[in-house]
Design a protein around this motif. Structure first.
Motif: not given
Length: 310
Positions: A17, A92, A96-97, A251, A253, A291
């Motif tokens: 990431s 990203l 949005e991932r 983020d 996630t 993050r």
């Protein structure tokens, strides 16, 4: 009688990431592990066990060490010679991932290869948790083994929580995912679905339709729906708990997984479902402002207790 520990079953992967130019940051994550990370942070005195299967390569060894450094054991999870962990990379666009995976031969696919070891890992747990992704990485025989062992743990007093977490790419057919999910719900006490997943998998038109369908199978249902309110069905009543809007998420996630961990931590601490969902929304809102999938323990605890972070 169940003990005080919590166990989560699934796949912890290598996570790449934070890509900036040619540089990536490596960590460890996966839906059931992200949940356990939050639950462990918010249930400080409860032993935490991540139940999976691991390789014997340097990355697997570092993975197991990382768990131990953060107070999480692996129970009797097998360590398989020559196996290795799965890998995924996050890219990203804004907050949005999107994900790219390398996991076809991951060690975690063998987590039910030793039923006795799996059963031992689930002994004397207050809570046992697994997800639709746990089911998806297993073949049909291994899924049956897993559900048999989970059912035995439930009969021995463990509370069982399940997030259907439907990911179409992991299944050969939608009907296979439907059948496996229904089988899992039959051994579940708390269901934690996400509405868009249920809409894809079962065609539910509204979150209320999801509540109505799952409420016939499970005693406690919490339907997550992003920034829309969560719907909670328990003992024949339905509550709506508003989410918390985050104007500029960093983020997303792990937000839903952290919601699950916070909700279950609150329920284990004796809070009612509505209060538990409120705390879970606060935690999810905090997670989208950092993050990576694993927020610092201090961040999670401050949000859960509704205190300013240090």
């Amino acid at each position: 009688m169940a003990g005080s520990g919590v166990a989560s079953i699934g796949e912890c992967m290598l996570e790449l990431s934070g890509q900036t130019g040619p540089d990536w940051r490596m960590g460890f994550a996966g839906d059931t592990f992200n949940m356990l990370w939050a639950l462990h942070a918010l249930s400080r005195d409860r032993p935490a066990t991540y139940v999976s299967a691991f390789g014997d390569d340097p990355f697997s060894q570092r993975q197991i060490a990382f768990l131990a450094e953060n107070g999480i054991g692996i129970g009797s999870s097998p360590v398989i010679s020559g196996a290795r962990p799965g890998l995924y990379a996050i890219t990203l666009t804004g907050a949005e991932r999107s994900f790219t995976y390398w996991r076809a031969d991951a060690a975690a696919r063998q987590l039910a290869s030793d039923p006795a070891a799996l059963s031992k890992s689930l002994e004397n747990q207050a809570l046992v948790y697994f997800s639709g992704i746990t089911l998806a990485i297993l073949d049909n025989a291994a899924r049956k083994t897993l559900l048999t062992v989970v059912s035995k743990a439930r009969a021995a007093g463990s509370l069982v929580a399940f997030d259907p977490n439907y990911r179409p790419r992991l299944w050969t057919r939608r009907e296979e995912a439907q059948a496996a999910t229904v089988d899992a719900l039959a051994v579940t006490d708390i269901a934690l679905p996400t509405f868009p997943d249920e809409q894809m998998l079962f065609g539910d038109a509204t979150p209320q339709a999801t509540v109505d369908r799952l409420g016939q199978l499970v005693g406690e249902v919490v339907v997550k729906n992003g920034e829309q309110p969560a719907l909670i069905a328990e003992k024949g009543t339905v509550h709506e708990v508003p989410a918390i809007h985050v104007a500029a998420p960093v983020d997303t996630t792990g937000a839903g997984d952290s919601f699950n961990g916070a909700y279950l931590a609150a329920r284990l601490a004796g809070h009612n479902p509505a209060e538990s969902a409120l705390r879970a929304h606060r935690v999810a809102a905090a997670v989208v402002q950092v993050r990576g999938a694993l927020a610092p323990f201090e961040t999670l605890r401050a949000a859960f207790d509704n205190q300013p972070a240090n």
